[in-house]
Write a protein that holds these residues in place. Structure first.
Motif, short mmCIF file in Angstrom:
data_model
loop_
_atom_site.label_atom_id
_atom_site.label_comp_id
_atom_site.label_asym_id
_atom_site.label_seq_id
_atom_site.Cartn_x
_atom_site.Cartn_y
_atom_site.Cartn_z
N ALA A 309 -0.43 2.26 -11.99
CA ALA A 309 -0.82 2.59 -10.33
C ALA A 309 -1.83 1.89 -10.08
O ALA A 309 -2.84 1.66 -10.65
CB ALA A 309 -0.91 4.09 -10.52
N ALA A 311 -4.85 1.79 -6.43
CA ALA A 311 -5.41 2.56 -5.32
C ALA A 311 -6.50 1.81 -4.94
O ALA A 311 -7.14 0.80 -5.52
CB ALA A 311 -5.67 3.91 -5.71
N ALA A 359 2.85 2.44 -8.66
CA ALA A 359 2.60 3.08 -7.61
C ALA A 359 1.30 2.66 -6.62
O ALA A 359 0.34 2.35 -7.54
CB ALA A 359 2.36 4.68 -7.97
N LYS A 361 -1.24 3.00 -3.55
CA LYS A 361 -1.70 3.75 -2.42
C LYS A 361 -3.20 3.14 -1.84
O LYS A 361 -4.22 2.88 -2.55
CB LYS A 361 -2.34 5.20 -3.16
CG LYS A 361 -2.68 5.90 -1.90
CD LYS A 361 -2.96 7.56 -2.52
CE LYS A 361 -3.47 8.36 -1.38
NZ LYS A 361 -3.89 9.86 -1.94
N ALA A 363 -5.93 3.80 0.99
CA ALA A 363 -6.60 4.91 1.81
C ALA A 363 -6.88 4.37 3.14
O ALA A 363 -6.72 5.08 4.22
CB ALA A 363 -7.62 5.57 1.19
N GLY A 376 -3.04 3.10 6.89
CA GLY A 376 -3.05 3.39 5.37
C GLY A 376 -1.47 3.05 4.73
O GLY A 376 -0.55 2.91 5.80
N GLN A 378 1.34 3.73 1.63
CA GLN A 378 1.47 4.32 0.15
C GLN A 378 2.98 4.03 -0.27
O GLN A 378 3.76 4.29 0.65
CB GLN A 378 1.24 5.76 0.19
CG GLN A 378 1.24 6.42 -1.21
CD GLN A 378 0.78 7.89 -1.14
OE1 GLN A 378 0.14 8.28 -0.10
NE2 GLN A 378 1.00 8.76 -2.22
N THR A 394 5.61 4.68 2.85
CA THR A 394 4.88 5.54 3.70
C THR A 394 3.70 4.40 4.62
O THR A 394 2.87 3.93 3.74
CB THR A 394 4.12 6.68 3.40
OG1 THR A 394 5.02 7.46 2.80
CG2 THR A 394 3.56 7.54 4.64
N ARG A 396 0.78 4.61 7.24
CA ARG A 396 0.31 5.74 8.32
C ARG A 396 -0.16 4.91 9.73
O ARG A 396 -1.02 3.68 9.31
CB ARG A 396 -0.97 6.38 7.62
CG ARG A 396 -0.57 7.25 6.63
CD ARG A 396 -1.57 7.99 6.03
NE ARG A 396 -2.54 7.49 5.65
CZ ARG A 396 -2.88 6.95 4.69
NH1 ARG A 396 -1.96 7.22 3.70
NH2 ARG A 396 -4.04 6.45 4.40
N THR A 401 3.54 8.29 11.57
CA THR A 401 3.61 7.59 10.31
C THR A 401 5.16 7.13 10.35
O THR A 401 6.16 7.55 11.05
CB THR A 401 3.85 8.92 9.29
OG1 THR A 401 2.39 9.48 9.28
CG2 THR A 401 3.92 8.36 7.82
N ARG A 403 8.03 5.82 7.86
CA ARG A 403 8.69 6.19 6.41
C ARG A 403 9.91 5.68 6.23
O ARG A 403 10.72 5.59 7.07
CB ARG A 403 8.96 7.86 6.27
CG ARG A 403 7.42 8.52 6.13
CD ARG A 403 7.73 9.93 5.63
NE ARG A 403 6.69 10.46 5.61
CZ ARG A 403 5.74 11.30 6.45
NH1 ARG A 403 5.97 11.32 7.80
NH2 ARG A 403 4.60 11.98 6.20
#
Length: 617
Positions: A309, A311, A359, A361, A363, A376, A378, A394, A396, A401, A403
């Motif tokens: 992952a 981030a 994964a 992400k 922010a 953002g 994800q 996803t 943002r 959003t 998706r």
């Protein structure tokens, strides 16, 4: 005559049972290994696929189950494809080893003393190595039972065309410890190389500490760690600090299939428990972006599997391009103008032995090029035999959003990948999108379902087929714009700047085939007017070619006949009203129709719900 005592059969069998193993043990303990010189040369010749010569081989000790063998004058020619000279030249070596593992075909040296080793390691651009068995893939693993290592007057020369690196390193090991120092190049850039460790014959058993460093103007990597046993890289932990002008420089060392970026500074804790590499506490920066995370790298059966992952609190996707890549992108934009669809490369042809799941992400998304409507990102990236899927994905946006999922498929050795995009945008408003301003309002929804082939996202969309839908509902717009959409020149001129009209819906559906999207439908419906259009958008140029006609929903003050045209690109649309539409003759005709009341048919409210469902299906 005196008779001899008779030996019973049981006694004889017992004697043989004891004598035979004893004789075998004595034979093993005193075995003259020197007589195997020819056998050893033949075995090594088969191993490397070229003739190996050994000048001398003899057993130094006389008796025991841990013999010491002295070997002199060993020469292994270089592989024909790897260049001239020899792969290995050895003046003398002494090796002690236990005999019992040999009975199962395993050779486990305990003490090694080497004098005058010259080793030339070569890896070709296609991945062949001169140290692997011919026809077999390169293998890893270096677990050992070494209790002592003495190395004098030895040199290793390494050339790797696949990773664009080379080094020439002097190697020494004695009671003061193990040391290796040399110079080399990585992707053509000069570096200094150093390795230092405790002596292999440690006074007390325990972890073996070491340090390693690569130093250069563009690349600096430091590692400090411990191995469970001396030189046992299959079981070790280390702290790593890496700084580089480009992530590709680090990749040239660790071979993870990474790409060009802005300058990188990373730290991590690494543990190798063969065949796994476990990276924790990963953190640092790429350009102005921060990253943190963890990853497990499992190498088995010639493939690499990733699980981890990543981030980021603040990320600029431009940091994932090198200066060279950014310059090429800027030059392309200057040549063809700005584009909505990015030109990001999606070619997976070089990632043919890596699978896994990561994964991601982000922010907060930022952009050095100015504002961005993306706030953002994800998603979960899954890679399986050159098929990359981002699902769920996803994105943002300001107030909304997007998706869906994205797939890049290059299985079966395809020359270029197939991109499949399925995204749905909800929850945002026109006024929240970058550059939209506050003159227009309304809820936005969009859908893209496209499949195309190409080495970049832009190229794939340029050859894609599918559908694109864009809808704005329940908003407002200035009254003079609403009048202009109905070709009512009088009301457009006389409307107050503060007056507004209801924007019932904007609906655009594009049926895309081979990169050309035909408008079906194109409707702008307001409380005062209705605009309908036909035409297309062509990718990858993103060129617009729409013909627009409008009508008011009530009595107009000065209705002009004719059509308008929207051309240009998605980034830079151009609205053109033909001269004949606003000619003096047409204006007088419009005035006459206004006086007589015969202004033509008026528009009625469009079925916005039905049109939106059609466009977004």
């Amino acid at each position: 005559m005196t008779s001899r005592p008779r030996v019973s059969r049981r006694t004889l069998l017992l004697t043989l049972a004891l004598a035979v193993p004893a004789i075998l043990l004595l034979a093993i303990a005193a075995f003259p290994f020197g007589m195997l010189k020819g056998v050893m040369a033949d075995r090594l010749s088969q191993r490397f696929g070229r003739p190996v010569t050994i000048a001398g081989m003899a057993r130094v000790d006389r008796f025991g189950f841990t013999p010491t063998i002295a070997v002199t004058g060993v020469t292994i020619p270089q592989a024909p494809w790897a260049g001239r000279g020899d792969f290995l030249r050895l003046r003398e070596a002494r090796v002690s080893f236990p005999v019992w593992p040999l009975l199962t075909g395993t050779f486990r040296p305990r003490d090694i003393e080497i004098d005058g080793l010259q080793l030339a390691l070569v890896r070709a651009a296609d991945g062949r190595t001169n140290w692997s068995r011919p026809g077999e893939p390169e293998s890893g693993g270096s677990s050992n039972d070494l209790k002592g290592l003495i190395v004098r007057d030895s040199m290793i020369h390494y050339v790797d065309a696949k990773r664009q690196r080379q080094a020439r390193v002097a190697f020494t090991s004695d009671a003061q410890g193990l040391r290796a120092q040399g110079t080399g190049t990585i992707r053509g850039l000069p570096v200094r190389i150093a390795l230092a460790g405790a002596q292999v014959a440690q006074p007390t058993p325990g972890p073996w500490p070491f340090t390693a460093a690569i130093d250069g103007a563009a690349l600096r990597m430091r590692a400090r760690g411990r191995m469970e046993r001396p030189l046992d890289t299959d079981a070790m932990t280390l702290d790593v600090d890496a700084r580089a002008a480009d992530l590709r420089l680090i990749d040239a060392v660790i071979e993870a299939g990474l790409f060009g970026t802005q300058p990188v500074a990373l730290v991590a804790q690494v543990r190798h428990a063969a065949p796994r590499w476990i990276v924790t506490g990963l953190k640092g920066t790429i350009g102005q972006s921060d990253i943190a995370g963890h990853v497990t790298v499992d190498k088995q059966d010639g493939r690499t599997r990733l699980d981890g992952a990543i981030a980021s609190q603040r990320f600029d996707f431009d940091d994932l391009s090198s200066d060279e890549g950014l310059a090429k992108g800027a030059a392309l934009e200057r040549a063809i103008g700005p584009r909505v669809v990015p030109n990001t490369r999606i070619d997976l042809s070089k990632i043919d032995k890596t699978d896994g799941r990561i994964a991601v992400k982000v922010a907060r998304v930022v952009s050095r090029g100015g504002g961005t409507s993306v706030t953002g990102v994800q998603g979960v990236l899954s890679l399986d035999h050159q098929r990359l899927r981002v699902d769920p994905l996803t994105i943002r946006l300001a107030g909304g959003t997007a998706r869906g999922a994205l797939t890049v498929d290059q299985r079966g050795g395809a020359a270029s990948p197939t991109l499949t995009v399925d995204l749905r945008l909800t929850g945002t408003r026109v006024e929240a999108l970058a550059g939209a301003g506050g003159a227009f309002t309304g809820r936005v929804a969009a859908r893209a379902q496209l499949t195309g082939r190409g080495e970049t996202i832009r190229a794939a969309i340029g050859r894609s087929s599918g559908r694109i839908g864009f809808v704005v509902r329940d908003g407002a717009l200035p009254a003079h714009y609403a009048a202009a959409l109905g070709f009512d020149a009088g009301r457009a001129l006389l409307a107050d700047d503060d007056d507004s009209a209801q924007l019932r819906c904007v609906v655009l559906g594009l049926a895309v085939k081979d990169g050309r999207g035909a408008a079906a439908p194109l409707v702008v419906d307001t409380s005062a007017s209705q605009l309908r259009g036909s035409g297309s958008v062509s990718f990858p140029a993103e060129r617009i070619d729409f013909r627009l006609t409008g009508a008011p929903k009530g009595k107009s003050l000065l209705r002009l006949p004719g059509s308008a045209f929207m051309t240009g690109t998605l980034s830079d649309p151009v609205l053109t009203v033909p001269p004949e539409v606003k000619s003096a003759g047409n204006i007088f005709k419009a005035i006459g129709r206004a006086i007589t009341g015969r202004q033509g048919p008026v528009a009625h409210d469009a079925d916005c719900a039905g049109l939106a469902a059609r466009a977004l299906r």
